[in-house]
Write a protein that holds these residues in place. Structure first.
Motif, PDB file in Angstrom:
ATOM      1  N   PHE A 242       0.838  -1.190   0.000  1.00 59.71           N
ATOM      2  CA  PHE A 242       0.000   0.000   0.000  1.00 59.71           C
ATOM      3  C   PHE A 242       0.884   1.256   0.000  1.00 59.71           C
ATOM      4  CE2 PHE A 242      -3.106   2.897   2.246  1.00 59.71           C
ATOM      5  CZ  PHE A 242      -4.027   2.940   1.211  1.00 59.71           C
ATOM      6  N   PHE A 243       1.915   1.237   0.824  1.00 60.54           N
ATOM      7  CA  PHE A 243       2.882   2.328   0.871  1.00 60.54           C
ATOM      8  C   PHE A 243       3.570   2.497  -0.481  1.00 60.54           C
ATOM      9  CE2 PHE A 243       7.193   3.703   2.847  1.00 60.54           C
ATOM     10  CZ  PHE A 243       6.956   5.019   2.495  1.00 60.54           C
ATOM     11  N   LEU A 244       3.923   1.386  -1.114  1.00 55.67           N
ATOM     12  CA  LEU A 244       4.583   1.431  -2.422  1.00 55.67           C
ATOM     13  C   LEU A 244       3.701   2.131  -3.457  1.00 55.67           C
ATOM     14  CD1 LEU A 244       6.633  -1.369  -4.099  1.00 55.67           C
ATOM     15  CD2 LEU A 244       4.763  -0.340  -5.377  1.00 55.67           C
ATOM     16  N   GLU A 245       2.427   1.758  -3.513  1.00 46.73           N
ATOM     17  CA  GLU A 245       1.526   2.375  -4.497  1.00 46.73           C
ATOM     18  C   GLU A 245       1.315   3.864  -4.203  1.00 46.73           C
ATOM     19  OE1 GLU A 245      -2.092   0.418  -5.398  1.00 46.73           O
ATOM     20  OE2 GLU A 245      -1.122  -1.373  -6.187  1.00 46.73           O
ATOM     21  N   LEU A 246       1.164   4.213  -2.929  1.00 46.25           N
ATOM     22  CA  LEU A 246       1.021   5.625  -2.577  1.00 46.25           C
ATOM     23  C   LEU A 246       2.254   6.418  -2.999  1.00 46.25           C
ATOM     24  CD1 LEU A 246      -0.523   5.581   1.032  1.00 46.25           C
ATOM     25  CD2 LEU A 246      -1.681   6.117  -1.100  1.00 46.25           C
TER      26      LEU A 246
ATOM     27  N   LEU B 270      -7.477  -3.432   0.927  1.00 52.00           N
ATOM     28  CA  LEU B 270      -6.753  -2.178   0.703  1.00 52.00           C
ATOM     29  C   LEU B 270      -6.848  -1.693  -0.740  1.00 52.00           C
ATOM     30  CD1 LEU B 270      -3.544  -2.881   2.835  1.00 52.00           C
ATOM     31  CD2 LEU B 270      -5.462  -1.389   3.417  1.00 52.00           C
ATOM     32  N   GLY B 271      -7.458  -2.484  -1.611  1.00 52.24           N
ATOM     33  CA  GLY B 271      -7.607  -2.059  -3.002  1.00 52.24           C
ATOM     34  C   GLY B 271      -6.316  -2.071  -3.785  1.00 52.24           C
ATOM     35  N   LEU B 272      -5.413  -3.000  -3.453  1.00 48.66           N
ATOM     36  CA  LEU B 272      -4.117  -3.059  -4.132  1.00 48.66           C
ATOM     37  C   LEU B 272      -4.283  -3.521  -5.575  1.00 48.66           C
ATOM     38  CD1 LEU B 272      -2.039  -4.758  -1.290  1.00 48.66           C
ATOM     39  CD2 LEU B 272      -2.106  -2.339  -1.880  1.00 48.66           C
ATOM     40  N   GLY B 273      -3.541  -2.899  -6.484  1.00 46.79           N
ATOM     41  CA  GLY B 273      -3.520  -3.320  -7.877  1.00 46.79           C
ATOM     42  C   GLY B 273      -4.599  -2.716  -8.746  1.00 46.79           C
ATOM     43  N   PHE B 274      -5.626  -2.133  -8.152  1.00 44.10           N
ATOM     44  CA  PHE B 274      -6.721  -1.575  -8.947  1.00 44.10           C
ATOM     45  C   PHE B 274      -6.330  -0.263  -9.637  1.00 44.10           C
ATOM     46  CE2 PHE B 274      -9.149  -4.383  -6.200  1.00 44.10           C
ATOM     47  CZ  PHE B 274     -10.137  -4.852  -7.043  1.00 44.10           C
ATOM     48  N   GLY B 275      -5.380   0.433  -9.073  1.00 46.33           N
ATOM     49  CA  GLY B 275      -5.005   1.727  -9.638  1.00 46.33           C
ATOM     50  C   GLY B 275      -5.663   2.898  -8.939  1.00 46.33           C
ATOM     51  N   GLY B 276      -6.684   2.634  -8.129  1.00 45.46           N
ATOM     52  CA  GLY B 276      -7.360   3.716  -7.422  1.00 45.46           C
ATOM     53  C   GLY B 276      -6.462   4.382  -6.394  1.00 45.46           C
ATOM     54  N   VAL B 277      -5.641   3.584  -5.697  1.00 46.19           N
ATOM     55  CA  VAL B 277      -4.711   4.122  -4.701  1.00 46.19           C
ATOM     56  C   VAL B 277      -3.705   5.055  -5.374  1.00 46.19           C
ATOM     57  CG1 VAL B 277      -2.889   3.508  -3.063  1.00 46.19           C
ATOM     58  CG2 VAL B 277      -4.969   2.128  -3.172  1.00 46.19           C
ATOM     59  N   ILE B 278      -3.158   4.604  -6.506  1.00 40.87           N
ATOM     60  CA  ILE B 278      -2.198   5.417  -7.257  1.00 40.87           C
ATOM     61  C   ILE B 278      -2.868   6.694  -7.768  1.00 40.87           C
ATOM     62  CG2 ILE B 278      -0.785   5.491  -9.351  1.00 40.87           C
ATOM     63  CD1 ILE B 278      -0.237   2.519  -8.971  1.00 40.87           C
ATOM     64  N   ALA B 279      -4.083   6.558  -8.285  1.00 41.96           N
ATOM     65  CA  ALA B 279      -4.797   7.722  -8.832  1.00 41.96           C
ATOM     66  C   ALA B 279      -5.020   8.779  -7.763  1.00 41.96           C
ATOM     67  CB  ALA B 279      -6.132   7.272  -9.429  1.00 41.96           C
ATOM     68  N   PHE B 280      -5.497   8.377  -6.590  1.00 46.11           N
ATOM     69  CA  PHE B 280      -5.752   9.341  -5.524  1.00 46.11           C
ATOM     70  C   PHE B 280      -4.460  10.003  -5.046  1.00 46.11           C
ATOM     71  CE2 PHE B 280      -9.989   7.300  -3.984  1.00 46.11           C
ATOM     72  CZ  PHE B 280     -10.672   8.054  -4.924  1.00 46.11           C
ATOM     73  N   SER B 281      -3.387   9.215  -4.878  1.00 43.49           N
ATOM     74  CA  SER B 281      -2.139   9.784  -4.363  1.00 43.49           C
ATOM     75  C   SER B 281      -1.464  10.680  -5.391  1.00 43.49           C
ATOM     76  CB  SER B 281      -1.183   8.672  -3.930  1.00 43.49           C
ATOM     77  OG  SER B 281      -0.751   7.905  -5.034  1.00 43.49           O
ATOM     78  N   SER B 282      -1.795  10.512  -6.687  1.00 43.42           N
ATOM     79  CA  SER B 282      -1.166  11.333  -7.725  1.00 43.42           C
ATOM     80  C   SER B 282      -1.599  12.797  -7.642  1.00 43.42           C
ATOM     81  CB  SER B 282      -1.494  10.777  -9.113  1.00 43.42           C
ATOM     82  OG  SER B 282      -2.849  11.008  -9.464  1.00 43.42           O
ATOM     83  N   TYR B 283      -2.659  13.088  -6.894  1.00 37.92           N
ATOM     84  CA  TYR B 283      -3.126  14.464  -6.735  1.00 37.92           C
ATOM     85  C   TYR B 283      -2.549  15.129  -5.491  1.00 37.92           C
ATOM     86  CZ  TYR B 283      -6.539  12.958 -10.220  1.00 37.92           C
ATOM     87  OH  TYR B 283      -7.135  12.469 -11.355  1.00 37.92           O
ATOM     88  N   ASN B 284      -1.574  14.455  -4.860  1.00 43.07           N
ATOM     89  CA  ASN B 284      -0.935  14.999  -3.662  1.00 43.07           C
ATOM     90  C   ASN B 284       0.261  15.863  -4.012  1.00 43.07           C
ATOM     91  OD1 ASN B 284      -2.321  14.223  -1.347  1.00 43.07           O
ATOM     92  ND2 ASN B 284      -1.445  12.170  -1.363  1.00 43.07           N
ATOM     93  N   LYS B 285       0.674  16.703  -3.070  1.00 36.65           N
ATOM     94  CA  LYS B 285       1.952  17.391  -3.187  1.00 36.65           C
ATOM     95  C   LYS B 285       3.064  16.378  -2.962  1.00 36.65           C
ATOM     96  CE  LYS B 285       0.167  21.808  -1.485  1.00 36.65           C
ATOM     97  NZ  LYS B 285       0.274  22.843  -0.429  1.00 36.65           N
ATOM     98  N   GLN B 286       4.233  16.662  -3.537  1.00 36.00           N
ATOM     99  CA  GLN B 286       5.308  15.672  -3.465  1.00 36.00           C
ATOM    100  C   GLN B 286       5.936  15.554  -2.084  1.00 36.00           C
ATOM    101  OE1 GLN B 286       8.262  15.738  -6.505  1.00 36.00           O
ATOM    102  NE2 GLN B 286       6.923  14.619  -7.868  1.00 36.00           N
TER     103      GLN B 286
END
Length: 727
Positions: A114-118, A309-325
């Protein structure tokens, strides 16, 4: 070279040159390869397009607040499975003992992945397609596979929301429509509906009134118009929540993420006040320690962690992509993972408090029915009055008195006991009846709520909770489709979102025909499990082994401002890939050992019956697995043999004017030539200490510039930058 550059000034100066080549390059203005003489690819420079690329990352939508983002991740990860899957697994696999393997696997598989995808989503600021194209172009199929799985899951998941919407509107009446069997008039005689009488009122309402289900998957039976309308409402809700991206879905999350907790707490307080609630909770958490040694328990716990945790779906990555670095995604991963776990435990307490109450009601009903049988046998002299203990009072018969009487009769009438047709009426037997999924939500729980005071209120609250849980997960699932597609193909957000919802509704009509529930079961069991397991394994390999765990840890150190624990290094590199490979192997074996089938409701028997899928249904089932996995080998082959572009060039060479990301401050003197010429790519130091871009595997990275005469740029420079790395 510009006339005012330091190199030009040195050429016309008589001063002794003491600065190194690295120092000179550090002060040079960045050269855009498309606009300079270094552009030997023949690619023309499109000023407008270049400007759009430079502004793309700056203009990327962002969460209004950290709270909104956390609620979005919680709403996505906490879904229907926490309410109707986790309690069932907990009961089935050892009660309180099941929490041990679940928590262990959450820590060694769930949290690290989960941390990796975030982290990759936040660093690269793209959806799943862009992220994996950038990290390893040959494994770019990961993003496309995630999108396909999201589409398959979204198709049937929204049908469940449609069912909840139907029950929600049916709850605004008293008594609840599933509290009693319907009365049918046969001439002048009123009789109870046979199918309902042979099953139960809630079971009848679910299978006949709601689904109007056929006897098998082969009997289509036409569309169920009530469910079709509910599905249309469900997709309309999702479309309205998604149409403006996170600007609209983020606001929805404030309600859809928090409201289920309000309902769960209310249900827990109300449930604990019910008679028999403590029996259910004690049964739930009584540990059966021998279950912990069963490999099947660990396999099911790993699968639940994986999907919770929704791993692999891409939703976790999509949501975190709108974060500040500079967002602390490690804290986010830990917080969301454990909130998910505690939500599952809270839901389990609620479910078994209510089911404990229901078990007591059912047990009392059993005692009354069997006591009437015994009275009948006493009146007809089949049984002697001497068999009845003197303290037993039939007008106030308790479960304890009945059990004592039952044991005496069973001992005396040992030979003829079966003919009496008496039931043991043990509370333990009622509590051991495992119910999950739709059986829990739409049959067992609804039956329990009919016995609540003010039952319509609790029914409205319960199904509104299910709608919100489903909506939160659907927003994340749809983000796993819309974000990468919009990022990659630059389609208009509103048009694509509406088109996607309309297309999904049309395809989803297969789930609202009379045999639709069987297709929901098929998609739920087979469309995601195996493909997603493969996807997450490849994600792990791409980061830990192809990109490199050490490089990734350094990336995180620079991005977060602190170095993550070494625990993550070993889990990413060794533990998680091995555990996921074992899970995948176990899933394949399970598919082979258990022939694919489904539980069909047979109207004439008013009972469920297990049936095997027919040949055509097996073909659909296999096609789902193949289709979801197909992008993985397809993209690899196309890019391995250079049949298509690797899709990473636009990301790898775009940077803002005035800034060039390279690190030459810590180079040794003898490394400068190698830094410029990059003769040995594998030895070339990373050019980015502060903003390090994700590289592809080894020397095949799209950001490494070969010194070969026919290299991509033919210059020998090592340029590395991304639009998102400036943010």
């Amino acid at each position: 070279m510009p006339k005012n550059s330091k190199v030009t000034q040195r050429e016309h100066s008589s001063e002794h040159v003491t600065e190194s080549v690295a120092d000179l390059l550090a002060h040079e203005e960045p050269v855009d390869y498309k606009r300079s003489v270094l552009n030997v690819t023949g690619e023309t420079w499109d000023k407008q397009k270049d400007g759009e690329e430079e502004l793309d990352a700056e203009n990327r939508p962002a969460w209004n607040s950290k709270l909104q983002y956390i609620l979005a991740q919680i709403g996505y990860s906490v879904g229907l499975g926490n309410v109707w899957r986790f309690p069932y697994l907990c009961q089935k696999n050892g009660g309180g003992a099941y929490l041990v393997p679940y928590l262990v696997l959450l820590i060694i598989i769930g949290l690290p992945l989960f941390f990796l995808e975030l982290a990759v989503g936040q660093r690269i600021r793209r959806g799943s397609i862009g992220v994996w194209n950038y990290i390893c172009p040959r494994l770019g199929g990961i993003g496309y596979a995630s999108c396909l799985v999201c589409f398959f899951v979204g198709l049937y998941y929204n049908v469940i929301i449609g069912w909840s919407i139907f029950y929600f509107f049916k709850s605004f009446q008293h008594p609840l429509p599933w509290s009693e069997c319907p009365i049918m008039k046969n001439g002048s005689v009123a009789v109870v509906e046979t199918e309902c009488e042979r099953s139960s009122a809630t079971t009848y309402f679910w299978y006949r009134e709601t689904l109007d289900i056929s006897n098998s998957i082969s009997e289509s039976g036409g569309l169920n118009w009530k469910m079709t309308l509910c599905l249309l409402v469900a997709w309309s809700l999702v479309g309205l929540a998604m149409i403006k991206g996170i600007q609209s879905s983020g606001k929805v999350m404030y309600f859809s993420s928090l409201f289920p907790y309000v309902v769960l707490v209310c249900f827990l307080v109300r449930g604990l006040l019910l008679r028999g609630a403590v029996d259910g909770i004690m049964h739930m958490f009584t540990p059966k320690l021998d279950k912990m040694l069963d490999p099947q328990v660990w396999r099911e716990a790993a699968t639940q962690v994986f999907f919770a945790l929704g791993l692999g779906f891409g939703g976790v990555i999509a949501f975190s992509s709108y974060n500040k670095q500079d967002n602390n995604c490690h804290f986010d991963a830990t917080l969301v993972s454990f909130i998910n776990f505690f939500t599952s435990v809270l839901a389990t307490l609620v479910v078994f408090a209510v089911l404990g109450f229901k078990a007591n009601i059912m047990n009392e009903k059993c005692v009354v029915e069997n006591a009437e049988k015994i009275l009948g046998y006493l009146n007809t002299n089949v049984l002697s009055h001497d068999l009845i203990p003197p303290h037993v009072n039939f007008s106030h018969l308790t479960a304890k008195d009945y059990n004592e009487m039952y044991r005496v009769i069973m001992t005396v009438k040992e030979g003829d006991f079966k003919e009496l047709g008496l039931d043991a009426c043990l509370l333990e037997d009622e509590l051991n009846k495992s119910v999950q999924g739709t059986g829990l939500a739409f049959i067992a729980f609804t039956e329990a709520m009919t016995h609540f005071p003010a039952s319509p209120f609790w029914s409205v609250m319960f199904f509104l909770m299910l709608i919100n849980l489903g909506l939160g997960s659907m927003i994340g699932t749809m983000s796993g489709i819309t974000t990468p597609i919009i990022d990659t193909f630059k389609v208009r957000k509103e048009v694509f979102t509406v088109g996607c919802c309309i297309f999904a509704f049309v395809v989803g009509l297969i789930f609202v025909q009379r045999s639709g529930n069987y297709f929901v079961t098929m998609f739920d069991d087979y469309s995601a499990t195996l493909p997603l397991t493969v996807v997450v394994i490849l994600e792990n390999i791409a980061v830990a082994w192809i990109y490199g765990t050490k490089k990734f840890m350094q990336e995180l150190t620079e991005m977060l401002g602190f170095r993550p624990y070494q625990f993550y290094y070993y889990t990413w590199k060794y533990v998680s890939p091995i555990c996921m490979a074992v899970l995948m192997t176990a899933s394949i074996i399970q598919l082979g050992v258990s022939p694919p089938g489904y539980s069909a409701w047979i109207r004439e028997e008013a009972a469920e019956k297990f049936l095997f899928y027919p040949t055509w249904a097996m073909a659909i089932l296999i096609s789902l697995i193949i289709l979801a996995s197909l992008p993985l080998p397809l993209v690899f082959i196309l890019r391995q043999f250079h049949l298509v572009s690797d899709g990473s060039n636009a990301l790898s060479v775009t940077y803002k004017k005035g800034r060039m990301m390279k690190d030459i401050s810590n180079l040794e003197d003898n490394d400068e030539t190698r830094f410029i010429l990059s003769k040995v790519p594998s030895e070339t130091p990373s050019p980015m200490p502060t903003h390090r871009s994700y590289l592809g595997p080894g020397s095949n990275s799209p950001m490494e510039m070969s010194t070969a005469p026919n290299g991509r740029y033919g210059s020998g420079y090592l340029l590395a930058s991304t639009p998102e790395s400036e943010l």
